[in-house]
Design a protein around this motif. Structure first.
Motif, PDB file in Angstrom:
ATOM      1  N   LEU A   4       0.862  -1.172   0.000  1.00 40.63           N
ATOM      2  CA  LEU A   4       0.000   0.000   0.000  1.00 40.63           C
ATOM      3  C   LEU A   4       0.902   1.227   0.000  1.00 40.63           C
ATOM      4  O   LEU A   4       1.803   1.322   0.838  1.00 40.63           O
ATOM      5  CB  LEU A   4      -0.894   0.036   1.246  1.00 40.63           C
ATOM      6  CG  LEU A   4      -1.977  -1.034   1.332  1.00 40.63           C
ATOM      7  CD1 LEU A   4      -1.440  -2.276   2.029  1.00 40.63           C
ATOM      8  CD2 LEU A   4      -3.169  -0.495   2.078  1.00 40.63           C
ATOM      9  N   CYS A  33      -9.610   7.620   4.911  1.00 39.03           N
ATOM     10  CA  CYS A  33      -8.924   6.648   4.057  1.00 39.03           C
ATOM     11  C   CYS A  33      -8.508   5.418   4.866  1.00 39.03           C
ATOM     12  O   CYS A  33      -8.677   4.279   4.418  1.00 39.03           O
ATOM     13  CB  CYS A  33      -7.719   7.305   3.399  1.00 39.03           C
ATOM     14  SG  CYS A  33      -6.944   6.292   2.133  1.00 39.03           S
ATOM     15  N   GLN A  36     -11.316   3.028   5.408  1.00 36.61           N
ATOM     16  CA  GLN A  36     -11.579   2.225   4.202  1.00 36.61           C
ATOM     17  C   GLN A  36     -10.592   1.059   4.117  1.00 36.61           C
ATOM     18  O   GLN A  36     -10.981  -0.064   3.787  1.00 36.61           O
ATOM     19  CB  GLN A  36     -11.455   3.095   2.951  1.00 36.61           C
ATOM     20  CG  GLN A  36     -12.523   4.158   2.804  1.00 36.61           C
ATOM     21  CD  GLN A  36     -12.232   5.046   1.599  1.00 36.61           C
ATOM     22  OE1 GLN A  36     -11.899   4.554   0.518  1.00 36.61           O
ATOM     23  NE2 GLN A  36     -12.352   6.346   1.783  1.00 36.61           N
ATOM     24  N   ILE A  37      -9.337   1.338   4.412  1.00 39.51           N
ATOM     25  CA  ILE A  37      -8.323   0.275   4.394  1.00 39.51           C
ATOM     26  C   ILE A  37      -8.636  -0.767   5.464  1.00 39.51           C
ATOM     27  O   ILE A  37      -8.500  -1.970   5.223  1.00 39.51           O
ATOM     28  CB  ILE A  37      -6.915   0.871   4.572  1.00 39.51           C
ATOM     29  CG1 ILE A  37      -6.559   1.747   3.366  1.00 39.51           C
ATOM     30  CG2 ILE A  37      -5.869  -0.232   4.775  1.00 39.51           C
ATOM     31  CD1 ILE A  37      -5.322   2.616   3.555  1.00 39.51           C
ATOM     32  N   SER A  40     -10.906  -3.395   4.336  1.00 38.94           N
ATOM     33  CA  SER A  40     -10.447  -4.122   3.156  1.00 38.94           C
ATOM     34  C   SER A  40      -9.625  -5.344   3.559  1.00 38.94           C
ATOM     35  O   SER A  40      -9.242  -5.479   4.718  1.00 38.94           O
ATOM     36  CB  SER A  40      -9.579  -3.194   2.285  1.00 38.94           C
ATOM     37  OG  SER A  40      -8.263  -3.109   2.805  1.00 38.94           O
ATOM     38  N   TRP A  42      -6.605  -5.737   2.780  1.00 39.46           N
ATOM     39  CA  TRP A  42      -5.201  -5.345   2.672  1.00 39.46           C
ATOM     40  C   TRP A  42      -4.702  -4.571   3.878  1.00 39.46           C
ATOM     41  O   TRP A  42      -3.970  -3.593   3.749  1.00 39.46           O
ATOM     42  CB  TRP A  42      -4.974  -4.530   1.395  1.00 39.46           C
ATOM     43  CG  TRP A  42      -5.256  -5.330   0.168  1.00 39.46           C
ATOM     44  CD1 TRP A  42      -4.537  -6.388  -0.295  1.00 39.46           C
ATOM     45  CD2 TRP A  42      -6.337  -5.175  -0.726  1.00 39.46           C
ATOM     46  NE1 TRP A  42      -5.106  -6.890  -1.432  1.00 39.46           N
ATOM     47  CE2 TRP A  42      -6.212  -6.165  -1.724  1.00 39.46           C
ATOM     48  CE3 TRP A  42      -7.412  -4.289  -0.789  1.00 39.46           C
ATOM     49  CZ2 TRP A  42      -7.118  -6.297  -2.769  1.00 39.46           C
ATOM     50  CZ3 TRP A  42      -8.312  -4.414  -1.831  1.00 39.46           C
ATOM     51  CH2 TRP A  42      -8.158  -5.414  -2.807  1.00 39.46           C
ATOM     52  N   ARG A  43      -5.040  -5.010   5.073  1.00 42.41           N
ATOM     53  CA  ARG A  43      -4.543  -4.348   6.282  1.00 42.41           C
ATOM     54  C   ARG A  43      -3.045  -4.627   6.414  1.00 42.41           C
ATOM     55  O   ARG A  43      -2.626  -5.784   6.423  1.00 42.41           O
ATOM     56  CB  ARG A  43      -5.271  -4.862   7.513  1.00 42.41           C
ATOM     57  CG  ARG A  43      -6.744  -4.498   7.550  1.00 42.41           C
ATOM     58  CD  ARG A  43      -7.412  -5.162   8.726  1.00 42.41           C
ATOM     59  NE  ARG A  43      -6.922  -4.586   9.960  1.00 42.41           N
ATOM     60  CZ  ARG A  43      -7.622  -3.751  10.721  1.00 42.41           C
ATOM     61  NH1 ARG A  43      -8.841  -3.420  10.373  1.00 42.41           N
ATOM     62  NH2 ARG A  43      -7.098  -3.271  11.825  1.00 42.41           N
ATOM     63  N   MET A  98       2.718  -1.108   4.211  1.00 41.78           N
ATOM     64  CA  MET A  98       2.250   0.219   3.818  1.00 41.78           C
ATOM     65  C   MET A  98       3.396   1.202   3.892  1.00 41.78           C
ATOM     66  O   MET A  98       4.191   1.161   4.825  1.00 41.78           O
ATOM     67  CB  MET A  98       1.115   0.688   4.722  1.00 41.78           C
ATOM     68  CG  MET A  98       0.565   2.040   4.360  1.00 41.78           C
ATOM     69  SD  MET A  98      -0.839   2.456   5.404  1.00 41.78           S
ATOM     70  CE  MET A  98      -1.895   3.223   4.210  1.00 41.78           C
ATOM     71  N   ALA A 128      -4.376   6.458  -1.259  1.00 38.35           N
ATOM     72  CA  ALA A 128      -3.555   5.249  -1.143  1.00 38.35           C
ATOM     73  C   ALA A 128      -3.908   4.303  -2.290  1.00 38.35           C
ATOM     74  O   ALA A 128      -5.049   4.279  -2.751  1.00 38.35           O
ATOM     75  CB  ALA A 128      -3.794   4.561   0.195  1.00 38.35           C
ATOM     76  N   VAL A 130      -3.171   0.099  -3.705  1.00 39.30           N
ATOM     77  CA  VAL A 130      -2.706  -1.239  -3.349  1.00 39.30           C
ATOM     78  C   VAL A 130      -2.111  -1.868  -4.592  1.00 39.30           C
ATOM     79  O   VAL A 130      -2.766  -1.952  -5.635  1.00 39.30           O
ATOM     80  CB  VAL A 130      -3.853  -2.134  -2.823  1.00 39.30           C
ATOM     81  CG1 VAL A 130      -3.347  -3.541  -2.538  1.00 39.30           C
ATOM     82  CG2 VAL A 130      -4.496  -1.531  -1.590  1.00 39.30           C
ATOM     83  N   PHE A 147      -7.724   3.901  -2.585  1.00 43.80           N
ATOM     84  CA  PHE A 147      -8.565   4.471  -1.538  1.00 43.80           C
ATOM     85  C   PHE A 147      -8.429   5.990  -1.617  1.00 43.80           C
ATOM     86  O   PHE A 147      -7.320   6.511  -1.622  1.00 43.80           O
ATOM     87  CB  PHE A 147      -8.118   3.980  -0.161  1.00 43.80           C
ATOM     88  CG  PHE A 147      -8.170   2.491  -0.009  1.00 43.80           C
ATOM     89  CD1 PHE A 147      -9.361   1.844   0.283  1.00 43.80           C
ATOM     90  CD2 PHE A 147      -7.027   1.722  -0.196  1.00 43.80           C
ATOM     91  CE1 PHE A 147      -9.413   0.465   0.400  1.00 43.80           C
ATOM     92  CE2 PHE A 147      -7.062   0.342  -0.066  1.00 43.80           C
ATOM     93  CZ  PHE A 147      -8.261  -0.286   0.234  1.00 43.80           C
TER      94      PHE A 147
END
Length: 149
Positions: A4, A33, A36-37, A40, A42-43, A98, A128, A130, A147
């Protein structure tokens, strides 16, 4: 590897570049933002942050919402070479990872990883993306999602 890449939140212009701080709007957009992550798949396991104040503030907000540690990296400031960051990514064992940094680095790094060149795409503040990289290298990433605040 999932990476990210996030540009810091909106910052004021009242001080030297390295000392610029987030505005209230910047803080709100970063939190938006980050939420939103958080929702998802994709933490990140860890956040790499530029040492500039606005990036550290952004990373701290994201870290609090996502409950993940922050590591400060001195090679991801605005005008650093994206190739140096690429070398560090090759050695990283974290995924998702990230990175919180600045333009033009975030644009140049994203473009290098996706398209294999360094011309750089624009990033809004608090934006951001991914990237999915089966192999870490120039032109090896696919843009999975983004995001926006």
């Amino acid at each position: 590897m999932h990476l990210l890449i996030m540009r810091h939140g909106e910052a004021g212009w009242h001080s030297l570049d390295q000392e610029r701080t987030l505005t209230e709007m910047g803080r709100k957009q970063v939190a938006q933002c980050a939420r939103q992550i958080a929702a998802s798949p994709w933490r990140p396991e860890v956040i790499w942050s530029s040492p500039y104040i606005r990036a550290r503030q952004t990373a701290a907000i994201v870290s609090e919402i996502l409950n993940c540690p922050v590591e400060e990296k001195d090679f991801i400031t605005p005008d650093d070479d994206p190739g140096v960051c690429l070398n560090a990514l090759l050695e990283s064992k974290h995924s998702p990872l990230m990175l919180v940094s600045h333009m033009p680095l975030v644009g140049a790094l994203s473009t290098l990883l996706v398209d294999g060149h360094r011309r750089g795409i624009p990033f809004m503040t608090s934006q951001a993306v991914v990237l999915d990289m089966p192999v870490v290298g120039p032109g090896c990433a696919d843009l999975k999602t983004q995001f926006l605040p």
